[in-house]
Design an enzyme around this catalytic site. Structure first.
Site, short mmCIF file in Angstrom:
data_model
loop_
_atom_site.label_atom_id
_atom_site.label_comp_id
_atom_site.label_asym_id
_atom_site.label_seq_id
_atom_site.Cartn_x
_atom_site.Cartn_y
_atom_site.Cartn_z
N TYR A 1 -2.42 -0.77 10.52
CA TYR A 1 -2.30 -0.94 9.07
C TYR A 1 -1.01 -0.70 8.41
O TYR A 1 -0.16 -1.33 7.61
CB TYR A 1 -3.55 -0.31 8.31
CG TYR A 1 -3.79 -0.67 6.87
CD1 TYR A 1 -4.51 -1.63 6.33
CD2 TYR A 1 -3.28 0.36 5.77
CE1 TYR A 1 -4.46 -1.90 5.15
CE2 TYR A 1 -3.31 0.13 4.59
CZ TYR A 1 -4.09 -1.01 4.22
OH TYR A 1 -4.26 -1.15 2.92
N SER B 1 1.00 -1.10 0.10
CA SER B 1 -0.16 0.00 -0.12
C SER B 1 0.78 1.35 -0.10
O SER B 1 2.01 1.13 0.41
CB SER B 1 -0.78 0.23 1.44
OG SER B 1 -1.33 1.30 1.54
#
Ligand code: NAD
Length: 260
Positions: free
Chosen positions: A155, A142
């Protein structure tokens, strides 16, 4: 390019990016095991659509937070296909909360699913890849593997972690015909992004429109979402011979987000 005769496991592929990658691989003749949760009827419809490409397409419901289930899935894929040539570690979840309120079980689940699962799948797939002297490990990281955002501690930690794991895999496997890379999308319009909108509204006191415009797309200079098909096209390229010397890379696809 053809991937005829090759076989892949794509984790977290009953939806979103993983499903798009599974479709792209099957479209090139690659056998594929999809994984993830969802309505059994909908999963069977997707599996059948993959098999319509003339490939062996299967679904395994292993929970990526459970090492024993991951091992069982990898063993089943190797037995069914003969080998796992392409491993796409894509399963991931999100939770948005200030650190001091972050639920412990959410922290543990995100680290397990978004990071540790890739260790468990990789260790299972590598011996077979080494034996064939060919392999592709593609991790969906990501933009949050490169930069942080507030309220996404688990995350961001997991995605920075998977970027590090990817580099280590690349170095260990460099002489074995196996590449390991991560793809780092910015915001991709998928169920994962849709689901975090209400929590981000609460955490930041914003409306839905403000979250989409001022938080999500504000990060991306292009002001456009990445599409799942664009991510899948890059994954497919990483499987090609042209990408044989791309290893250990963290490939951004984020509308310019991390250039800023
Ligand atoms: P999604 O919610 O559409 O899909 C997630 C998939 O993972 C689903 O198939 C789901 O069933 C599966 N899954 C969830 N928990 C699981 C578990 N415990 N075990 C097995 N499968 C599980 O999400 P997406 O947007 O397609 O995200 C896929 C990956 O892309 C994730 O790693 C995510 O972090 C990453 N990513 C997404 C975006 C984005 O903007 N959507 C951006 C960057 C990175």
């Amino acid at each position: 390019m053809t991937l005829k005769g090759k076989s892949a496991v794509v984790t977290g592929s009953t939806s979103g990016i993983g499903l798009a990658i599974a479709r792209a691989l099957a479209g090139q003749g690659c056998n594929v095991m999809i994984n993830g949760f969802g309505d059994p009827g909908a999963i069977e419809t997707e599996r059948a659509a993959l098999a319509a490409h003339g490939v062996d397409a299967r679904h395994h419901g292993a929970d990526m937070s459970k090492p024993a289930e991951i091992a069982a899935m990898m063993a089943e894929a190797a037995a069914a296909f003969g080998n796992v040539d392409i491993l796409v570690n894509n399963a991931g979840i999100q939770f948005v909360s200030p650190v001091e309120d972050f639920p412990l079980e959410k922290w543990d689940a995100i680290l397990a699913i978004n990071l540790s699962s890739a260790f468990h799948t990789s260790r299972a797939a590598i011996p077979g890849m080494k034996a064939q002297r060919w392999g592709r490990i593609i991790n969906t990281a990501s933009a949050h593997s490169l930069v942080a955002s507030p309220f996404k501690s688990a995350y961001v930690a997991a995605k920075h972690g998977i970027a590090g794991l990817t580099k280590t895999l690349a170095l260990e496997l460099a002489r074995h015909g196996i590449t390991a890379n991560c793809i780092s999308p910015g915001y991709v319009w998928s169920p994962l992004v849709e689901k975090q909108i209400p929590d981000t509204m609460a955490a930041r006191g914003l409306t839905r429109e403000q979250v989409i415009g001022d938080v999500l797309l504000a990060a991306q200079p292009t002001r456009e979402f990445v599409t799942v098909d664009q991510v899948a096209a890059l994954a497919l390229f990483l499987c090609s011979d042209a990408a044989a010397q791309i290893t250990g890379a963290n490939m951004s696809m984020d509308g310019g987000w991390t250039a800023a």
